[in-house]
Design a protein around this motif. Structure first.
Motif, mmCIF file in Angstrom:
data_model
loop_
_atom_site.group_PDB
_atom_site.id
_atom_site.type_symbol
_atom_site.label_atom_id
_atom_site.label_comp_id
_atom_site.label_asym_id
_atom_site.label_seq_id
_atom_site.Cartn_x
_atom_site.Cartn_y
_atom_site.Cartn_z
ATOM 1 N N LYS A 182 0.747 -1.020 -0.069
ATOM 2 C CA LYS A 182 0.223 0.034 0.047
ATOM 3 C C LYS A 182 0.842 1.413 -0.150
ATOM 4 O O LYS A 182 1.815 1.298 0.772
ATOM 5 C CB LYS A 182 -0.860 -0.075 1.317
ATOM 6 C CG LYS A 182 -1.904 -1.074 1.268
ATOM 7 C CD LYS A 182 -3.336 -0.629 0.484
ATOM 8 C CE LYS A 182 -4.384 -1.771 0.761
ATOM 9 N NZ LYS A 182 -5.468 -1.400 0.451
ATOM 10 N N ILE A 183 0.571 2.064 -0.789
ATOM 11 C CA ILE A 183 1.120 3.709 -0.834
ATOM 12 C C ILE A 183 0.678 4.488 0.565
ATOM 13 O O ILE A 183 -0.821 4.439 0.588
ATOM 14 C CB ILE A 183 0.892 4.245 -2.085
ATOM 15 C CG1 ILE A 183 1.434 3.187 -3.167
ATOM 16 C CG2 ILE A 183 1.712 5.654 -1.907
ATOM 17 C CD1 ILE A 183 1.161 3.746 -4.443
ATOM 18 N N THR A 184 1.275 4.787 1.314
ATOM 19 C CA THR A 184 0.914 5.602 2.491
ATOM 20 C C THR A 184 1.056 7.056 2.252
ATOM 21 O O THR A 184 1.661 7.412 1.489
ATOM 22 C CB THR A 184 1.805 5.133 3.619
ATOM 23 O OG1 THR A 184 3.170 5.775 3.440
ATOM 24 C CG2 THR A 184 1.808 3.528 3.720
ATOM 25 N N LEU A 185 0.349 7.874 3.198
ATOM 26 C CA LEU A 185 0.500 9.288 3.305
ATOM 27 C C LEU A 185 1.790 9.747 3.500
ATOM 28 O O LEU A 185 1.956 10.930 2.748
ATOM 29 C CB LEU A 185 -0.487 9.819 4.384
ATOM 30 C CG LEU A 185 -0.649 11.416 4.319
ATOM 31 C CD1 LEU A 185 -1.219 12.095 3.015
ATOM 32 C CD2 LEU A 185 -1.737 11.868 5.532
ATOM 33 N N ASP A 186 2.639 9.097 4.295
ATOM 34 C CA ASP A 186 3.984 9.659 4.433
ATOM 35 C C ASP A 186 4.698 9.432 3.065
ATOM 36 O O ASP A 186 5.378 10.352 3.036
ATOM 37 C CB ASP A 186 4.364 8.763 5.594
ATOM 38 C CG ASP A 186 4.006 9.234 7.108
ATOM 39 O OD1 ASP A 186 3.532 10.323 7.154
ATOM 40 O OD2 ASP A 186 3.964 7.976 7.941
ATOM 41 N N GLN A 187 4.580 8.285 2.457
ATOM 42 C CA GLN A 187 5.118 8.405 1.260
ATOM 43 C C GLN A 187 4.684 9.114 0.172
ATOM 44 O O GLN A 187 5.631 9.881 -0.566
ATOM 45 C CB GLN A 187 5.083 6.836 0.589
ATOM 46 C CG GLN A 187 5.584 5.574 1.388
ATOM 47 C CD GLN A 187 5.360 4.380 0.800
ATOM 48 O OE1 GLN A 187 3.921 4.105 0.600
ATOM 49 N NE2 GLN A 187 6.128 3.432 0.861
ATOM 50 N N TYR A 225 -3.618 7.746 -9.224
ATOM 51 C CA TYR A 225 -3.210 6.319 -8.437
ATOM 52 C C TYR A 225 -4.626 6.140 -7.666
ATOM 53 O O TYR A 225 -4.942 6.608 -6.875
ATOM 54 C CB TYR A 225 -2.148 6.506 -7.541
ATOM 55 C CG TYR A 225 -0.675 6.519 -8.147
ATOM 56 C CD1 TYR A 225 -0.007 5.329 -8.400
ATOM 57 C CD2 TYR A 225 -0.080 7.674 -8.643
ATOM 58 C CE1 TYR A 225 1.340 5.313 -8.855
ATOM 59 C CE2 TYR A 225 0.939 7.667 -9.481
ATOM 60 C CZ TYR A 225 1.377 6.533 -9.429
ATOM 61 O OH TYR A 225 2.980 6.348 -10.114
ATOM 62 N N LEU A 226 -5.150 4.852 -8.040
ATOM 63 C CA LEU A 226 -6.551 4.491 -7.531
ATOM 64 C C LEU A 226 -6.639 3.132 -6.736
ATOM 65 O O LEU A 226 -7.094 3.138 -5.793
ATOM 66 C CB LEU A 226 -7.617 4.614 -8.463
ATOM 67 C CG LEU A 226 -7.790 5.590 -9.385
ATOM 68 C CD1 LEU A 226 -8.628 5.261 -10.575
ATOM 69 C CD2 LEU A 226 -8.150 7.077 -8.665
ATOM 70 N N THR A 227 -5.645 2.450 -7.015
ATOM 71 C CA THR A 227 -5.493 1.036 -6.316
ATOM 72 C C THR A 227 -4.303 1.133 -5.378
ATOM 73 O O THR A 227 -3.211 1.717 -5.669
ATOM 74 C CB THR A 227 -5.458 0.137 -7.320
ATOM 75 O OG1 THR A 227 -4.392 0.285 -8.104
ATOM 76 C CG2 THR A 227 -6.757 0.032 -8.032
ATOM 77 N N GLY A 228 -4.228 0.329 -4.316
ATOM 78 C CA GLY A 228 -3.040 -0.021 -3.256
ATOM 79 C C GLY A 228 -2.861 1.486 -2.736
ATOM 80 O O GLY A 228 -1.835 1.497 -2.452
ATOM 81 N N VAL A 229 -3.984 2.120 -2.510
ATOM 82 C CA VAL A 229 -3.497 3.552 -1.824
ATOM 83 C C VAL A 229 -4.203 3.264 -0.162
ATOM 84 O O VAL A 229 -5.140 2.881 -0.072
ATOM 85 C CB VAL A 229 -4.367 4.666 -2.391
ATOM 86 C CG1 VAL A 229 -4.034 5.842 -1.587
ATOM 87 C CG2 VAL A 229 -3.670 4.639 -3.795
ATOM 88 N N GLN A 230 -3.272 3.441 0.640
ATOM 89 C CA GLN A 230 -3.838 3.262 2.234
ATOM 90 C C GLN A 230 -4.740 4.604 2.598
ATOM 91 O O GLN A 230 -4.192 5.525 2.496
ATOM 92 C CB GLN A 230 -2.674 2.993 3.081
ATOM 93 C CG GLN A 230 -2.910 2.763 4.371
ATOM 94 C CD GLN A 230 -1.778 2.355 5.129
ATOM 95 O OE1 GLN A 230 -1.029 1.567 4.742
ATOM 96 N NE2 GLN A 230 -1.348 3.332 6.362
ATOM 97 N N GLY A 231 -5.860 4.192 3.171
ATOM 98 C CA GLY A 231 -6.728 5.335 3.536
ATOM 99 C C GLY A 231 -8.106 4.695 3.678
ATOM 100 O O GLY A 231 -8.482 3.585 3.581
ATOM 101 N N ASP A 232 -9.019 5.753 3.841
ATOM 102 C CA ASP A 232 -10.367 5.585 3.859
ATOM 103 C C ASP A 232 -10.892 4.999 2.394
ATOM 104 O O ASP A 232 -10.006 4.995 1.413
ATOM 105 C CB ASP A 232 -11.282 6.768 3.973
ATOM 106 C CG ASP A 232 -10.896 7.126 5.691
ATOM 107 O OD1 ASP A 232 -10.632 6.245 6.191
ATOM 108 O OD2 ASP A 232 -11.020 8.466 5.691
ATOM 109 N N LEU A 233 -12.256 4.522 2.087
ATOM 110 C CA LEU A 233 -12.680 4.138 0.960
ATOM 111 C C LEU A 233 -12.603 5.299 -0.082
ATOM 112 O O LEU A 233 -12.998 6.350 -0.016
ATOM 113 C CB LEU A 233 -14.151 3.709 1.382
ATOM 114 C CG LEU A 233 -15.035 3.102 0.090
ATOM 115 C CD1 LEU A 233 -14.172 1.698 -0.323
ATOM 116 C CD2 LEU A 233 -16.384 2.789 0.267
#
Length: 255
Positions: A182-187, A225-233
């Motif tokens: 997952k791609i995080t907000l920190d990244q 980027y729509l897939t593999g993104v960490q967060g809410d729906l």
């Protein structure tokens, strides 16, 4: 004397407020949203999306009409099935891959799209588009073609915009990719303006959606980027590059 001394004391207590001059953009560059060609692309893409939706509805109506005609004419149904099967085979051969999209060359809109893929070449390579529309914006005539026969990706589409019969913009949407991590907000926060497109791809992988255009010598690329993104729906983010350098970024509901 007493009033004068009071006046002097009052003046000493006052602070001189200097008017702040507005900050100038570094290197004198205008923000992306203040450039006229940015909004031209937005208008063209909105027209393309509307045309694509309308084209899908027309296609369904045509399929329903063909079905009713074939059921009422039994003698010609075999011939129609043969032709439809051969057409289906051709469509399967014409499935558009990510590599096909990446190989599409775009020319400069301000130079009549010179150097871009021609409309005839696009139709010959990708088959008949699912929808086609035309418009005129700021005295520039454009044609927008949409294909939905994307290899293995339901709901995805490729949109090519042409002027004078040559491509100046290409857009791939809905090309959902599987990601191992997952791609995080920190990244997302760590990537800085000026980062090259290739370095961003190395960090995040290929985007699910991509739009590229060339206008007035300025190459603009927007990666979604729509897939593999960490967060809410529905969490997602976008990166916008100008001449291969990150110019802006935005995110929604990332964690």
């Amino acid at each position: 004397m007493e009033s004068r001394s009071r006046s002097q004391k009052g003046n000493k207590g006052r602070k001189t407020i200097k008017s702040k001059q507005p900050k100038k953009q570094p290197n004198g560059k205008k923000p992306l949203y203040k450039r006229w060609w940015f909004w031209l692309i937005v208008i063209i893409l909105l027209i393309a999306i509307g045309g694509g939706l309308g084209g899908n509805g027309t296609k369904k109506q045509a399929q329903e009409q063909n079905t009713s005609n074939s059921s009422s004419q039994s003698s010609s149904s075999v011939q129609k099935q043969d032709s439809s099967s051969s057409s289906s085979t051709n469509n399967n051969k014409a499935k558009i891959t990510r590599a096909d999209f990446d190989a599409v060359k775009v020319g400069d809109l301000m130079e009549q799209g010179n150097g871009g893929l021609s409309m005839d070449e696009a139709k010959a390579k990708f088959g008949k588009p699912s929808s086609e529309s035309s418009s005129t914006t700021q005295n520039i005539n454009t044609n927008v073609l949409t294909w939905t026969n994307i290899d293995g990706k339901f709901g995805s589409s490729m949109i090519l915009s042409f002027t004078d019969g040559k491509a100046f913009n290409k857009t791939l949407s809905g090309f959902k990719l599987g990601r191992k991590q997952k791609i995080t907000l920190d990244q997302f926060n760590s990537i800085q303006n000026g980062t090259s497109y290739n370095d961003a791809i190395k960090q995040f992988g290929e985007p699910d959606g991509l739009s590229e255009s060339l206008i007035g010598g300025n190459k603009s690329v927007t990666a979604s980027y729509l897939t593999g993104v960490q967060g809410d729906l529905g969490a997602n983010f976008q990166l916008t590059f100008e001449n291969d350098a990150l110019a802006s970024k935005s995110q929604y509901s990332m964690k």
